[in-house]
Scaffold this motif. Sequence first.
Motif, mmCIF file in Angstrom:
data_model
loop_
_atom_site.group_PDB
_atom_site.id
_atom_site.type_symbol
_atom_site.label_atom_id
_atom_site.label_comp_id
_atom_site.label_asym_id
_atom_site.label_seq_id
_atom_site.Cartn_x
_atom_site.Cartn_y
_atom_site.Cartn_z
ATOM 1 N N ASP A 243 -67.483 -34.423 31.825
ATOM 2 C CA ASP A 243 -68.851 -34.788 31.468
ATOM 3 C C ASP A 243 -69.044 -34.958 29.967
ATOM 4 O OD1 ASP A 243 -69.631 -34.701 34.148
ATOM 5 O OD2 ASP A 243 -69.978 -32.530 34.050
ATOM 6 N N GLY A 244 -67.997 -34.737 29.182
ATOM 7 C CA GLY A 244 -68.082 -34.905 27.738
ATOM 8 C C GLY A 244 -68.447 -33.647 26.977
ATOM 9 N N TYR A 245 -68.571 -32.504 27.665
ATOM 10 C CA TYR A 245 -68.920 -31.243 27.001
ATOM 11 C C TYR A 245 -67.651 -30.454 26.697
ATOM 12 C CZ TYR A 245 -73.636 -32.299 28.640
ATOM 13 O OH TYR A 245 -74.838 -32.903 28.877
ATOM 14 N N TRP A 246 -67.728 -29.705 25.576
ATOM 15 C CA TRP A 246 -66.597 -28.883 25.169
ATOM 16 C C TRP A 246 -66.755 -27.487 25.754
ATOM 17 C CZ3 TRP A 246 -62.468 -30.940 22.671
ATOM 18 C CH2 TRP A 246 -62.656 -32.189 22.089
ATOM 19 N N GLN A 247 -65.655 -26.956 26.273
ATOM 20 C CA GLN A 247 -65.684 -25.610 26.848
ATOM 21 C C GLN A 247 -64.340 -24.940 26.620
ATOM 22 O OE1 GLN A 247 -64.775 -27.267 31.377
ATOM 23 N NE2 GLN A 247 -66.601 -26.121 31.004
ATOM 24 N N ARG A 248 -64.357 -23.611 26.782
ATOM 25 C CA ARG A 248 -63.116 -22.869 26.583
ATOM 26 C C ARG A 248 -62.064 -23.337 27.574
ATOM 27 N NH1 ARG A 248 -62.876 -18.214 23.800
ATOM 28 N NH2 ARG A 248 -61.366 -17.361 25.286
ATOM 29 N N ILE A 249 -60.830 -23.332 27.123
ATOM 30 C CA ILE A 249 -59.762 -23.858 27.959
ATOM 31 C C ILE A 249 -59.618 -23.060 29.249
ATOM 32 C CG2 ILE A 249 -57.968 -22.488 26.799
ATOM 33 C CD1 ILE A 249 -56.111 -24.952 27.217
ATOM 34 N N GLU A 250 -59.921 -21.729 29.187
ATOM 35 C CA GLU A 250 -59.829 -20.926 30.405
ATOM 36 C C GLU A 250 -60.845 -21.386 31.438
ATOM 37 O OE1 GLU A 250 -60.282 -19.862 27.393
ATOM 38 O OE2 GLU A 250 -59.116 -18.065 26.899
ATOM 39 N N THR A 251 -62.078 -21.696 30.963
ATOM 40 C CA THR A 251 -63.123 -22.150 31.883
ATOM 41 C C THR A 251 -62.763 -23.514 32.484
ATOM 42 O OG1 THR A 251 -64.746 -20.987 30.523
ATOM 43 C CG2 THR A 251 -65.580 -22.616 32.083
ATOM 44 N N TYR A 252 -62.229 -24.396 31.635
ATOM 45 C CA TYR A 252 -61.863 -25.728 32.104
ATOM 46 C C TYR A 252 -60.784 -25.641 33.180
ATOM 47 C CZ TYR A 252 -59.995 -30.491 32.060
ATOM 48 O OH TYR A 252 -59.562 -31.732 32.432
ATOM 49 N N LEU A 253 -59.760 -24.832 32.924
ATOM 50 C CA LEU A 253 -58.675 -24.732 33.888
ATOM 51 C C LEU A 253 -59.135 -24.073 35.182
ATOM 52 C CD1 LEU A 253 -55.716 -23.732 31.532
ATOM 53 C CD2 LEU A 253 -56.206 -25.981 32.529
ATOM 54 N N THR A 254 -60.041 -23.126 35.077
ATOM 55 C CA THR A 254 -60.542 -22.467 36.277
ATOM 56 C C THR A 254 -61.318 -23.437 37.161
ATOM 57 O OG1 THR A 254 -60.669 -20.358 35.097
ATOM 58 C CG2 THR A 254 -61.937 -20.549 37.135
ATOM 59 N N THR A 255 -62.144 -24.285 36.520
ATOM 60 C CA THR A 255 -62.909 -25.265 37.296
ATOM 61 C C THR A 255 -62.006 -26.317 37.930
ATOM 62 O OG1 THR A 255 -63.273 -26.582 35.298
ATOM 63 C CG2 THR A 255 -64.956 -24.976 35.882
ATOM 64 N N HIS A 256 -60.785 -26.479 37.417
ATOM 65 C CA HIS A 256 -59.836 -27.410 37.997
ATOM 66 C C HIS A 256 -58.803 -26.694 38.866
ATOM 67 C CE1 HIS A 256 -61.623 -30.060 35.019
ATOM 68 N NE2 HIS A 256 -61.012 -31.086 35.595
ATOM 69 N N ARG A 257 -59.195 -25.543 39.371
ATOM 70 C CA ARG A 257 -58.403 -24.773 40.335
ATOM 71 C C ARG A 257 -57.059 -24.345 39.766
ATOM 72 N NH1 ARG A 257 -59.496 -28.081 46.031
ATOM 73 N NH2 ARG A 257 -61.778 -27.944 45.971
ATOM 74 N N VAL A 258 -57.065 -23.941 38.518
ATOM 75 C CA VAL A 258 -55.877 -23.378 37.891
ATOM 76 C C VAL A 258 -56.191 -21.946 37.496
ATOM 77 C CG1 VAL A 258 -54.251 -23.529 35.981
ATOM 78 C CG2 VAL A 258 -55.129 -25.622 37.033
ATOM 79 N N ASN A 259 -55.471 -20.985 38.058
ATOM 80 C CA ASN A 259 -55.710 -19.579 37.744
ATOM 81 C C ASN A 259 -55.187 -19.263 36.350
ATOM 82 O OD1 ASN A 259 -56.822 -19.067 40.305
ATOM 83 N ND2 ASN A 259 -54.772 -18.763 41.200
ATOM 84 N N VAL A 260 -56.005 -18.542 35.588
ATOM 85 C CA VAL A 260 -55.684 -18.216 34.199
ATOM 86 C C VAL A 260 -55.557 -16.704 34.056
ATOM 87 C CG1 VAL A 260 -56.439 -18.343 31.798
ATOM 88 C CG2 VAL A 260 -56.874 -20.253 33.368
ATOM 89 N N THR A 261 -54.476 -16.240 33.444
ATOM 90 C CA THR A 261 -54.308 -14.834 33.074
ATOM 91 C C THR A 261 -54.090 -14.770 31.570
ATOM 92 O OG1 THR A 261 -51.921 -14.933 33.462
ATOM 93 C CG2 THR A 261 -53.299 -14.269 35.316
ATOM 94 N N HIS A 262 -54.322 -13.604 30.998
ATOM 95 C CA HIS A 262 -54.229 -13.443 29.553
ATOM 96 C C HIS A 262 -53.059 -12.538 29.192
ATOM 97 C CE1 HIS A 262 -58.394 -14.860 29.974
ATOM 98 N NE2 HIS A 262 -58.246 -15.324 28.737
ATOM 99 N N GLY A 263 -52.484 -12.828 28.070
ATOM 100 C CA GLY A 263 -51.427 -12.001 27.522
ATOM 101 C C GLY A 263 -51.473 -12.094 26.009
ATOM 102 N N ILE A 264 -50.479 -11.548 25.311
ATOM 103 C CA ILE A 264 -50.421 -11.623 23.859
ATOM 104 C C ILE A 264 -48.972 -11.820 23.448
ATOM 105 C CG2 ILE A 264 -50.280 -9.096 23.613
ATOM 106 C CD1 ILE A 264 -51.882 -9.461 20.982
ATOM 107 N N CYS A 265 -48.780 -12.784 22.550
ATOM 108 C CA CYS A 265 -47.417 -13.068 22.115
ATOM 109 C C CYS A 265 -47.031 -12.105 20.987
ATOM 110 C CB CYS A 265 -47.287 -14.516 21.656
ATOM 111 S SG CYS A 265 -48.254 -14.915 20.171
ATOM 112 N N GLU A 266 -45.777 -12.088 20.635
ATOM 113 C CA GLU A 266 -45.279 -11.156 19.619
ATOM 114 C C GLU A 266 -45.876 -11.440 18.253
ATOM 115 O OE1 GLU A 266 -43.548 -12.807 21.739
ATOM 116 O OE2 GLU A 266 -42.467 -11.351 22.986
ATOM 117 N N ASP A 267 -46.045 -12.694 17.873
ATOM 118 C CA ASP A 267 -46.585 -13.025 16.555
ATOM 119 C C ASP A 267 -48.029 -12.534 16.418
ATOM 120 O OD1 ASP A 267 -44.202 -14.194 15.889
ATOM 121 O OD2 ASP A 267 -44.857 -16.225 16.450
ATOM 122 N N CYS A 268 -48.847 -12.755 17.454
ATOM 123 C CA CYS A 268 -50.237 -12.303 17.385
ATOM 124 C C CYS A 268 -50.321 -10.776 17.381
ATOM 125 C CB CYS A 268 -51.040 -12.867 18.555
ATOM 126 S SG CYS A 268 -51.326 -14.645 18.438
#
Length: 282
Positions: A243-268
């Motif tokens: 629709d042309g709106y910007w949203q967090r990548i987690e929200t976008y992927l969830t609405t497209h039926r992609v399950n999102v989990t969170h982690g943290i890489c070594e650098d961060c």
Amino acid sequence: MNDLSIVYAVNLIIGAILAGVMSRYWRLEAQSGSLRYWIVAAWTLTAADLMFVLRASYPDAVVRMLPTLMVTAGQLVLLFAAKRTTERPTSTRAALGILVLHGLFLLGVMGMPELADWRSVGNSIVWTALAFRAAWILSRPIRGQRSVMQIPAFVLVCHGVFQALRVALAMRAATSPGDGIGPLIQMMGDLEVSLFMVALFVSVLAAFLEQSNRELRVAIDDVHQLSSMLPLCSWCNNVRNDDGYWQRIETYLTTHRVNVTHGICEDCAATHFVGQPAPKEP
């Protein structure tokens, strides 16, 4: 109605059906400029069959040669169709020249009855040359790719070979009138009309359907490629949705039926949790 008129009437019906089907397909689906020439050729040859059916009622001998010239005109339009399909230049002047020369030949034969047996020879030579020329044009690759018009080209080659055989038989009949092969030549001509029109125009229609399928497959591949591109902001990593709106990548992927989990890489972990234990990943 005699047997010959019945044969021409059957050829007329076959030609009208084929030309009508091609015209319907062009109107609803193709809208291709080159297909228009094939349709004109089909209707021209069908009109020639109509003139053959009615030629017994023609009052003048000169008018009776028009069906033969109509066949030549149809063959010339087929040559134009082959050139337009392969994106080669056409020459109306050359086509008119061939038609005029053929007409002069027919007039000359009519003016000299002793040469009447050579009429079939001249007709078949013209039609053989046009068929082989159209076949050669269609058989040439288009932009380095294999053409979908290989089957129509093969049909035109067969037609040229058939006409060449008629030339040989007609020359034998002209040089040896007592052989009695005139009826055989006439029968070959009657069969050729039906077989040639069915084989050629069905193969042309099939070739255009195949070309449309290829174009559709390419378009589908392009859509898949475009749909796989993800608009991602270079600064905040937000995603622009459909629709042309910007949203967090987690929200976008969830609405497209992609399950999102969170982690943290070594650098961060080293940057944000200096001197303290990094949080555990869920």
